[in-house]
Write a protein that holds these residues in place. Sequence first.
Motif, PDB file in Angstrom:
ATOM      1  N   GLN A  12      13.910 -10.771 -16.874  1.00 27.65           N
ATOM      2  CA  GLN A  12      14.784 -11.162 -18.085  1.00 27.65           C
ATOM      3  C   GLN A  12      16.451  -9.922 -17.884  1.00 27.65           C
ATOM      4  OE1 GLN A  12      13.569 -10.509 -22.093  1.00 27.65           O
ATOM      5  NE2 GLN A  12      15.036 -12.028 -22.815  1.00 27.65           N
ATOM      6  N   CYS A  13      15.853  -8.870 -17.615  1.00 30.15           N
ATOM      7  CA  CYS A  13      17.010  -7.929 -17.420  1.00 30.15           C
ATOM      8  C   CYS A  13      17.836  -8.057 -16.398  1.00 30.15           C
ATOM      9  CB  CYS A  13      16.459  -6.404 -17.672  1.00 30.15           C
ATOM     10  SG  CYS A  13      15.600  -5.863 -19.185  1.00 30.15           S
ATOM     11  N   ALA A  14      17.065  -8.412 -15.186  1.00 29.91           N
ATOM     12  CA  ALA A  14      18.270  -8.754 -14.081  1.00 29.91           C
ATOM     13  C   ALA A  14      18.863  -9.986 -14.301  1.00 29.91           C
ATOM     14  CB  ALA A  14      17.439  -9.153 -12.866  1.00 29.91           C
ATOM     15  N   TRP A  15      18.464 -10.843 -15.156  1.00 28.82           N
ATOM     16  CA  TRP A  15      19.030 -12.216 -15.401  1.00 28.82           C
ATOM     17  C   TRP A  15      20.345 -12.006 -16.241  1.00 28.82           C
ATOM     18  CZ3 TRP A  15      19.822 -14.884 -20.058  1.00 28.82           C
ATOM     19  CH2 TRP A  15      20.344 -15.980 -19.896  1.00 28.82           C
ATOM     20  N   ILE A  16      20.146 -10.975 -17.208  1.00 30.34           N
ATOM     21  CA  ILE A  16      21.073 -10.783 -18.373  1.00 30.34           C
ATOM     22  C   ILE A  16      22.171 -10.077 -17.630  1.00 30.34           C
ATOM     23  CG2 ILE A  16      21.685  -9.298 -20.535  1.00 30.34           C
ATOM     24  CD1 ILE A  16      18.877  -9.951 -21.498  1.00 30.34           C
ATOM     25  N   TYR A  17      21.832  -9.113 -16.715  1.00 35.83           N
ATOM     26  CA  TYR A  17      22.851  -8.220 -16.099  1.00 35.83           C
ATOM     27  C   TYR A  17      23.504  -9.284 -15.315  1.00 35.83           C
ATOM     28  CZ  TYR A  17      24.470  -4.879 -12.710  1.00 35.83           C
ATOM     29  OH  TYR A  17      25.143  -3.799 -11.884  1.00 35.83           O
ATOM     30  N   GLN A  18      23.118 -10.058 -14.573  1.00 30.39           N
ATOM     31  CA  GLN A  18      23.566 -11.133 -13.716  1.00 30.39           C
ATOM     32  C   GLN A  18      24.564 -11.875 -14.533  1.00 30.39           C
ATOM     33  OE1 GLN A  18      20.851 -13.968 -11.618  1.00 30.39           O
ATOM     34  NE2 GLN A  18      22.235 -15.462 -11.646  1.00 30.39           N
ATOM     35  N   THR A  19      24.200 -12.374 -15.516  1.00 31.58           N
ATOM     36  CA  THR A  19      25.063 -13.268 -16.513  1.00 31.58           C
ATOM     37  C   THR A  19      26.380 -12.410 -16.682  1.00 31.58           C
ATOM     38  OG1 THR A  19      23.949 -12.888 -18.660  1.00 31.58           O
ATOM     39  CG2 THR A  19      23.342 -14.695 -17.187  1.00 31.58           C
ATOM     40  N   ALA A 261       8.731  -1.903 -21.535  1.00 29.15           N
ATOM     41  CA  ALA A 261       9.921  -2.664 -21.580  1.00 29.15           C
ATOM     42  C   ALA A 261      11.280  -1.973 -21.944  1.00 29.15           C
ATOM     43  CB  ALA A 261       9.599  -3.875 -22.597  1.00 29.15           C
ATOM     44  N   ASN A 262      10.926  -0.835 -22.520  1.00 31.87           N
ATOM     45  CA  ASN A 262      12.119  -0.093 -23.138  1.00 31.87           C
ATOM     46  C   ASN A 262      12.749   0.637 -21.808  1.00 31.87           C
ATOM     47  OD1 ASN A 262      14.140   1.275 -24.789  1.00 31.87           O
ATOM     48  ND2 ASN A 262      12.630   3.151 -24.652  1.00 31.87           N
ATOM     49  N   TYR A 263      12.087   1.372 -20.995  1.00 29.18           N
ATOM     50  CA  TYR A 263      12.158   1.963 -19.617  1.00 29.18           C
ATOM     51  C   TYR A 263      13.014   0.844 -18.719  1.00 29.18           C
ATOM     52  CZ  TYR A 263      10.017   6.311 -21.285  1.00 29.18           C
ATOM     53  OH  TYR A 263       9.799   7.287 -22.000  1.00 29.18           O
ATOM     54  N   ASN A 270      21.140   0.246 -19.271  1.00 30.87           N
ATOM     55  CA  ASN A 270      20.846   0.308 -20.696  1.00 30.87           C
ATOM     56  C   ASN A 270      21.307  -0.992 -21.354  1.00 30.87           C
ATOM     57  OD1 ASN A 270      19.835   1.683 -22.774  1.00 30.87           O
ATOM     58  ND2 ASN A 270      21.827   3.041 -23.350  1.00 30.87           N
ATOM     59  N   ILE A 271      20.651  -1.934 -21.092  1.00 30.10           N
ATOM     60  CA  ILE A 271      20.884  -3.183 -21.881  1.00 30.10           C
ATOM     61  C   ILE A 271      20.457  -3.235 -23.355  1.00 30.10           C
ATOM     62  CG2 ILE A 271      20.246  -5.596 -22.252  1.00 30.10           C
ATOM     63  CD1 ILE A 271      19.609  -5.674 -19.270  1.00 30.10           C
ATOM     64  N   PRO A 272      21.396  -3.304 -24.324  1.00 24.18           N
ATOM     65  CA  PRO A 272      20.896  -3.245 -25.814  1.00 24.18           C
ATOM     66  C   PRO A 272      19.612  -3.850 -25.976  1.00 24.18           C
ATOM     67  CG  PRO A 272      23.447  -3.210 -25.388  1.00 24.18           C
ATOM     68  CD  PRO A 272      22.784  -3.690 -24.099  1.00 24.18           C
ATOM     69  N   ILE A 297      29.082  -3.985 -26.402  1.00 22.72           N
ATOM     70  CA  ILE A 297      28.578  -2.814 -26.039  1.00 22.72           C
ATOM     71  C   ILE A 297      28.284  -2.861 -24.203  1.00 22.72           C
ATOM     72  CG2 ILE A 297      26.765  -1.002 -25.766  1.00 22.72           C
ATOM     73  CD1 ILE A 297      26.748  -1.071 -28.803  1.00 22.72           C
ATOM     74  N   TYR A 298      27.476  -3.770 -24.096  1.00 22.03           N
ATOM     75  CA  TYR A 298      26.872  -4.181 -22.625  1.00 22.03           C
ATOM     76  C   TYR A 298      28.100  -4.678 -21.704  1.00 22.03           C
ATOM     77  CZ  TYR A 298      23.540  -4.984 -18.982  1.00 22.03           C
ATOM     78  OH  TYR A 298      22.990  -4.824 -17.592  1.00 22.03           O
TER      79      TYR A 298
END
Length: 328
Positions: A12-19, A261-263, A270-272, A297-298
């Motif tokens: 999920q984090c990789a997808w958010i960063y990608q978008t 999940a936090n780390y 550092n995705i919010p 922020i992101y």
Amino acid sequence: ENLIDSSPTATQCAWIYQTFLGGGGFENDLAEIDLANDWWDVYTPNDLLFDICEPLSRHQGCFIHVGYNANFQKAEFSLIPYSLCRLGKLDSDKYAGKVIVSPNGWGKYLKKEDVRVYDTYNPNPIIIQKQVETCGGWENYSGQIIYFKLSDKYTYTKSLIEVAYTFAQTENHMGMYYVGTVKRSFEDISMIRHRKFDDKQDEQNFYNNIKSISGLENANSKLIIEDDWDDEREKTGNIRIDTIKNDVKPEKYAHFENSSANYIRKSFKNIPPQLVDYVAGKLGNTSGEDLIKAQSIYNSLTSRDRQKIEMLFRELFRNYVIPIESDW
């Protein structure tokens, strides 16, 4: 790639960063530009942008093939899967003049004739002409490959998940633990001890009966052992059942899940947390103010990466076969 794919949070984090890297695409309408020169499958600059954002989010780098025409103009672009590419040997100036592509992947049985060798990106017409002559003419020329990186610290870029790889593995192992627990229907493990059978057929029937009452999905919750116990309280009888209870509390699982999940979230710049998980009382309000602030922020945290991508596209479309007026 395996670390990310095996972890729900990392995926999920990789997808958010990608978008956030690609955003909504370029400001100008570039839908009529076909980078692949295929009338049946139009490939626009926005398509290329969104495609390269995936390996950038996972690897911090990407390999782009650049094709030229006989006027030394860039005529087509395509993305090559990151895992198929290797850089050629570095010279004394730490420069790799070749990029090697193995269409079928890499392994110890790979043969030299199975790989393709491309020249590293250099749009200088003099350099291109020499490369064309070396390969025997334009009909044999395969173009160049540019290796774009968001960080120049290493020869190959370092994936963001590497910082939190142990926590990605923790999520994966937690998933395996959950599925194992569910398969045995949340039962405690039973250790069934029996004395030696005089007849092998009776022993086999005993084992089959245990399996039949357990069910295929629940058979691993039963441990059957041949034993000859000598207990003052229980000298008689041929069967003894002991239970190994699981006293782990759900709160302990939650601690490991939340910490992992936090780390992982922090490793992806550092995705919010509001962008990753639903936070009670935070995203439920009608204004959505927290979500808007989290996005802002992101956006700020990833702005430098987007600036580098803008520089990449400005360079890619310099001397393109069709002049394009665009704010890359």
